[in-house]
Motif scaffolding. Structure first.
Motif, PDB file in Angstrom:
ATOM      1  N   PRO A 101      -8.434  13.893   5.411  1.00 46.20           N
ATOM      2  CA  PRO A 101      -8.236  12.459   5.954  1.00 46.20           C
ATOM      3  C   PRO A 101      -8.434  11.432   5.138  1.00 46.20           C
ATOM      4  N   ASP A 102      -8.171  10.150   5.685  1.00 44.85           N
ATOM      5  CA  ASP A 102      -8.743   8.982   4.899  1.00 44.85           C
ATOM      6  C   ASP A 102      -8.465   8.851   3.565  1.00 44.85           C
ATOM      7  N   PRO A 103      -7.030   8.608   3.079  1.00 45.64           N
ATOM      8  CA  PRO A 103      -6.844   8.294   1.602  1.00 45.64           C
ATOM      9  C   PRO A 103      -7.410   7.235   1.147  1.00 45.64           C
ATOM     10  N   ASP A 104      -7.989   6.275   1.655  1.00 44.55           N
ATOM     11  CA  ASP A 104      -8.429   5.206   0.936  1.00 44.55           C
ATOM     12  C   ASP A 104      -9.771   4.909   1.097  1.00 44.55           C
TER      13      ASP A 104
ATOM     14  N   GLY B 135       3.054   6.311   1.495  1.00 40.80           N
ATOM     15  CA  GLY B 135       2.888   4.770   1.649  1.00 40.80           C
ATOM     16  C   GLY B 135       2.330   4.255   0.449  1.00 40.80           C
ATOM     17  N   THR B 136       2.214   4.973  -0.655  1.00 39.33           N
ATOM     18  CA  THR B 136       1.859   4.284  -1.806  1.00 39.33           C
ATOM     19  C   THR B 136       2.794   3.809  -2.622  1.00 39.33           C
ATOM     20  N   LEU B 137       3.933   4.257  -2.289  1.00 41.64           N
ATOM     21  CA  LEU B 137       5.521   3.856  -2.786  1.00 41.64           C
ATOM     22  C   LEU B 137       5.952   2.612  -2.098  1.00 41.64           C
ATOM     23  N   ALA B 138       5.452   2.334  -1.012  1.00 45.68           N
ATOM     24  CA  ALA B 138       6.073   1.436   0.071  1.00 45.68           C
ATOM     25  C   ALA B 138       6.342   0.003  -0.743  1.00 45.68           C
ATOM     26  N   ASP B 139       7.398  -0.547  -0.351  1.00 45.58           N
ATOM     27  CA  ASP B 139       7.956  -1.940  -0.750  1.00 45.58           C
ATOM     28  C   ASP B 139       7.408  -3.146   0.208  1.00 45.58           C
ATOM     29  N   ASP B 140       8.037  -4.172   0.014  1.00 48.92           N
ATOM     30  CA  ASP B 140       7.727  -5.184   0.950  1.00 48.92           C
ATOM     31  C   ASP B 140       9.274  -5.643   1.891  1.00 48.92           C
ATOM     32  N   ALA B 141       9.869  -4.599   2.151  1.00 50.26           N
ATOM     33  CA  ALA B 141      11.260  -5.048   2.545  1.00 50.26           C
ATOM     34  C   ALA B 141      11.517  -5.440   3.766  1.00 50.26           C
ATOM     35  N   ARG B 142      10.444  -5.310   4.865  1.00 54.40           N
ATOM     36  CA  ARG B 142      10.391  -5.873   6.066  1.00 54.40           C
ATOM     37  C   ARG B 142      11.491  -5.654   6.682  1.00 54.40           C
ATOM     38  N   GLY B 143      11.996  -4.407   6.646  1.00 55.58           N
ATOM     39  CA  GLY B 143      13.079  -3.847   7.357  1.00 55.58           C
ATOM     40  C   GLY B 143      14.509  -4.657   6.953  1.00 55.58           C
TER      41      GLY B 143
ATOM     42  N   ILE C 218       3.103   3.447 -10.454  1.00 55.00           N
ATOM     43  CA  ILE C 218       2.827   2.868  -9.281  1.00 55.00           C
ATOM     44  C   ILE C 218       1.718   1.874  -9.478  1.00 55.00           C
ATOM     45  N   ARG C 219       2.092   0.512  -8.916  1.00 52.50           N
ATOM     46  CA  ARG C 219       0.761  -0.417  -9.004  1.00 52.50           C
ATOM     47  C   ARG C 219      -0.518  -0.059  -8.377  1.00 52.50           C
ATOM     48  N   PRO C 220      -1.429  -0.437  -9.194  1.00 50.74           N
ATOM     49  CA  PRO C 220      -3.118   0.038  -8.897  1.00 50.74           C
ATOM     50  C   PRO C 220      -3.654  -0.582  -7.371  1.00 50.74           C
ATOM     51  N   ASP C 221      -3.116  -1.759  -6.968  1.00 44.53           N
ATOM     52  CA  ASP C 221      -3.362  -1.820  -5.639  1.00 44.53           C
ATOM     53  C   ASP C 221      -2.616  -1.532  -4.521  1.00 44.53           C
ATOM     54  N   ALA C 222      -1.559  -0.570  -4.845  1.00 41.63           N
ATOM     55  CA  ALA C 222      -0.896  -0.040  -3.760  1.00 41.63           C
ATOM     56  C   ALA C 222      -1.762   0.662  -2.748  1.00 41.63           C
ATOM     57  N   PRO C 223      -1.258   0.896  -1.617  1.00 40.35           N
ATOM     58  CA  PRO C 223      -2.077   1.876  -0.431  1.00 40.35           C
ATOM     59  C   PRO C 223      -2.516   3.091  -1.065  1.00 40.35           C
TER      60      PRO C 223
ATOM     61  N   ASP D 289      -6.351   7.768  -5.531  1.00 37.12           N
ATOM     62  CA  ASP D 289      -5.623   8.398  -6.514  1.00 37.12           C
ATOM     63  C   ASP D 289      -5.963   8.514  -7.930  1.00 37.12           C
ATOM     64  N   LEU D 290      -6.186   7.074  -8.313  1.00 37.50           N
ATOM     65  CA  LEU D 290      -6.468   6.900  -9.677  1.00 37.50           C
ATOM     66  C   LEU D 290      -8.137   7.583 -10.172  1.00 37.50           C
ATOM     67  N   LEU D 291      -8.866   7.147  -9.043  1.00 41.59           N
ATOM     68  CA  LEU D 291     -10.344   7.826  -9.484  1.00 41.59           C
ATOM     69  C   LEU D 291     -10.269   9.577  -9.518  1.00 41.59           C
ATOM     70  N   ILE D 292      -9.288   9.846  -8.701  1.00 41.61           N
ATOM     71  CA  ILE D 292      -9.196  11.364  -8.794  1.00 41.61           C
ATOM     72  C   ILE D 292      -8.333  11.977 -10.182  1.00 41.61           C
ATOM     73  N   ALA D 293      -7.377  11.160 -10.555  1.00 38.49           N
ATOM     74  CA  ALA D 293      -6.583  11.375 -11.636  1.00 38.49           C
ATOM     75  C   ALA D 293      -7.783  11.215 -12.951  1.00 38.49           C
ATOM     76  N   GLU D 294      -8.540  10.264 -12.887  1.00 41.15           N
ATOM     77  CA  GLU D 294      -9.299  10.003 -14.085  1.00 41.15           C
ATOM     78  C   GLU D 294     -10.476  10.984 -14.221  1.00 41.15           C
ATOM     79  N   ALA D 295     -10.833  11.656 -13.092  1.00 40.01           N
ATOM     80  CA  ALA D 295     -11.652  12.595 -13.007  1.00 40.01           C
ATOM     81  C   ALA D 295     -11.350  14.002 -13.628  1.00 40.01           C
ATOM     82  N   ASP D 296      -9.879  14.247 -13.146  1.00 42.40           N
ATOM     83  CA  ASP D 296      -9.170  15.197 -13.740  1.00 42.40           C
ATOM     84  C   ASP D 296      -9.192  15.228 -15.180  1.00 42.40           C
ATOM     85  N   THR D 297      -8.779  14.048 -15.731  1.00 46.03           N
ATOM     86  CA  THR D 297      -8.654  13.833 -17.149  1.00 46.03           C
ATOM     87  C   THR D 297      -9.871  13.880 -18.157  1.00 46.03           C
ATOM     88  N   GLN D 298     -11.004  13.707 -17.166  1.00 37.70           N
ATOM     89  CA  GLN D 298     -12.401  13.814 -17.654  1.00 37.70           C
ATOM     90  C   GLN D 298     -12.690  15.327 -17.921  1.00 37.70           C
ATOM     91  N   GLY D 299     -12.052  16.373 -16.998  1.00 35.48           N
ATOM     92  CA  GLY D 299     -12.359  17.560 -17.368  1.00 35.48           C
ATOM     93  C   GLY D 299     -13.172  18.354 -16.390  1.00 35.48           C
TER      94      GLY D 299
END
Length: 346
Positions: free
Chosen positions: A81-84, A116-124, A143-148, A153-163
């Motif tokens: 749950p809760d990806p944010d 949702g992390t890929l979402a743009d601001d098209a407003r339909g 993908i921009r760092p402030d995206a939903p 996701d970035l914290l998790i990717a960094e943890a994987d990089t750290q091994g």
């Protein structure tokens, strides 16, 4: 000393989490799993323990010390749950780091993000030509760092990089369909999704199908059974053949099997409303600014999901054996029973 694989899972009472837990309980190797879940509801915890043989700890996502300890005791963590929630994922990663330091174990994290992390601001107002392919690592990194969902996701990717963790991030798209597994039947888990039901409820309230802007933006979709299968495909491959299930920056798994415009969804809702005698016209109309606030909480919340483009291709999961069966046509057909169910709840 137990030889079972310790698994810790969050979100067992949710739509995704319950579906994944149900599959773990039915897995061919289920008798080798030692599953612990965290739930808020003591009654549901009792059901999980007495009927399903799952160790259920009562607690909340704000009890970070408790979660850190539970994670430390698990070789595999499903965070569903809760990806944010940044403090929550930090607690989970601290527990995994501690386990790695103390035992030399390389724990596995299977985490839920979302397209949702890929979402743009098209407003339909327009569709986009930009399509994200999860085999294109540089595109995923862009993908921009402030995206939903992106801060987590970035914290998790960094943890994987750290091994100290092998991380796999699953990104469901719009999920649809009723979950019908035994945890739902036992009253433990949620059976219905969020995005389409939100549109349905808003359309019922105004007695006319609604859409954001012109409904031209595009989103991918995936059936609840298919996305649960993706989690288990990643899990099985990560356990059986770690080299096949790539992780970290190579471990973003987009979950989709079709694509729709928001207009198509709203038009399908409109047809059902006419059939039920609730509306006289199946053609959706644009929500007003006041309606966006009333039904979706704010204009920005509405724009970010129901008015945005989020186009994705989940080729990485397919490359390791994921075989989704349901299509966008199935999604549109699923709207009729969802509307009927929500009408009965009114």
């Amino acid at each position: 000393m137990s030889t079972k694989t310790p698994i810790f899972l969050t979100g067992a009472t949710g739509y995704i989490g319950g579906s994944v837990l149900s599959r773990l309980l039915e897995h061919p190797s289920a008798d080798t799993f030692d599953i612990t879940v965290l739930v808020r509801d003591g009654k549901k915890a009792q059901i999980l323990e007495s009927q399903f043989g799952v160790k259920a700890v009562v607690g909340t996502h704000q009890e970070h010390d408790k979660i850190e300890g539970l994670v430390e005791n698990a070789h595999i963590v499903f965070h569903l749950p809760d990806p944010d929630d940044v403090p929550l994922i930090q607690a989970i990663l601290r527990g995994m780091r501690t386990r790695h330091t103390k035992l030399g174990d390389l724990p596995i994290l299977i985490h839920t993000s979302g397209t949702g992390t890929l979402a743009d601001d098209a407003r339909g107002v327009y569709p986009t030509d930009t399509v994200y392919d999860d085999l294109d690592v540089e595109q995923i990194k862009s993908i921009r760092p402030d995206a939903p969902h992106r801060p987590v996701d970035l914290l998790i990717a960094e943890a994987d990089t750290q091994g100290y963790v092998r991380a796999y991030i699953v990104l469901p798209s719009l999920i649809y369909g009723f979950a019908t597994h035994r945890l739902v039947k036992a009253g433990v888990s949620n059976s219905i999704s969020i995005q389409i039901p939100f549109l349905i409820r808003a359309s019922l309230a105004r007695k006319q199908a609604g859409m954001i802007g012109q409904g031209k933006a595009l989103w991918p979709d995936v059936h609840i059974d298919d996305i649960a299968d993706l989690y288990l495909t990643v899990f099985d491959t990560a356990v059986r053949d770690p080299d096949a299930a790539e992780h970290g920056w190579n471990g973003f798994y987009l979950g989709e099997n079709g694509e729709h415009s928001w207009y198509q969804v709203s038009k399908a809702i409109g047809h059902v409303l006419v059939g039920l005698g609730i509306s006289n016209d199946p053609e959706p109309t644009s929500f007003t600014s006041e309606e966006l606030v009333k039904y979706f909480g704010s204009e920005e919340d509405a724009f970010s999901t129901w008015g945005s483009n989020s186009r994705a291709r989940g080729n990485r999961g397919r490359s390791i054996g994921w075989k989704p069966r349901h299509t966008a046509e199935d999604m549109l057909k699923s709207i009729t029973p969802e509307v009927e169910a929500l009408v009965k709840q009114r």
